[in-house]
Design a protein around this motif. Structure first.
Motif: not given
Length: 288
Positions: A76, A239, A244-246
């Motif tokens: 990240a 996920y 949600s895609p993130s």
């Protein structure tokens, strides 16, 4: 940093960085002593005597290796929108490029320059090829299998006969199971006396009550899914359950995670810090 999250490619990168550091103390160039001269006091320069070579080859490669390892353990973290691993791979390729032309330009390259060139080749290859080669993406250290709790004294627990089980009947010392108790002995707790009906048998003149049906457990997962421990072969994103895609986390190889529910082809996994999410790619996982 989780040591078990390191891959074989990370081990190659770390090993090449160690060799590169050792090579920085060796001679950069050879020296042929002319006949008739005493050259015992001559010391050939190493990388620490040449600032340009030190910074562009040796330290650049070591910094690149550190960025690669840190970037893969903490995906990240980004700098100017780029992953740390990408910066590390760029540093490694730059160190290889500089070492190659410096070695070719030297009239008599020493052991430090040659060993540095070989180390930068391995370093750049490991930094670039690890995300692409499955053998290098495998975990460096295998994950330990979760151990089941052992019963006391190494014995196998039997239903209703475990150590300290409240319904277990204690036999007197020296008595065999199933033998009657001696005359005058007090019956033990949970053991019927003579002439009394045993539990579960119908009594004369009294209607037998109907057995209540067990109520379903509240919050039990649908279907017959049983939670299990698993480990992923490579790093995979986790996920959120809302779709949600993130990703909210990344499952690292070498660590055991708990699968608590089936969600279509994926799994609802729980991390060590209690976060839950959907693991969409379940191919090749190792069940504990």
């Amino acid at each position: 940093m989780n040591i078990r999250s390191l891959t074989r490619g990370d081990g190659v990168v770390i090993g090449a960085a160690v060799v590169l550091f050792i090579a920085s103390f060796l001679d950069l160039s050879g020296f042929d002593c002319p006949a008739g001269l005493n050259c015992s006091s001559y010391n050939a320069p190493n990388a620490w005597d040449a600032l340009g070579v030190l910074m562009s080859v040796f330290l650049a490669g070591i910094i690149g290796a550190a960025l690669v390892v840190v970037g893969r353990s903490m995906p990240a973290r980004k700098v100017l929108g780029f992953d740390l691993g990408q910066f590390g791979a760029a540093f490694s390729v730059f160190a290889l490029w500089t070492a190659l032309w410096t070695t070719l330009d030297a009239s008599d390259a020493g052991a430090g320059m040659i060993l540095g060139l070989l180390a930068t080749i391995v370093l750049a290859g490991g930094a670039v090829a690890t995300p692409l080669v499955p053998a290098l993406k495998a975990p460096l250290a295998s994950a330990p299998r979760p151990q089941a709790a052992q019963s006391p004294y190494g014995g196998q627990p039997q239903p209703g006969q475990g150590y300290g089980y409240p319904g277990a009947q204690q036999q007197p010392y020296g008595a065999q199971p199933g033998q009657p108790q001696p005359y005058g002995a007090q019956p033990q707790a949970g053991q019927p006396q003579a002439g009394q009906p045993q539990a579960g048998q119908p009594q004369p003149g009294r209607p037998e009550p109907q057995q209540a049906q067990p109520a379903p457990a509240a919050g039990a997962p649908a279907g017959d899914f049983t939670p299990f421990w698993f480990a992923v072969p490579v790093a995979r994103p986790l996920y959120a359950e809302d779709g949600s895609p993130s990703p909210i986390a990344e499952l690292a190889p070498g660590t055991w995670y708990l699968a608590v529910e089936q969600r279509g082809p994926g799994l609802i996994a729980q991390t060590q810090d209690g976060r839950r999410g959907v693991l969409q790619d379940t191919t090749g996982i190792q069940r504990g």
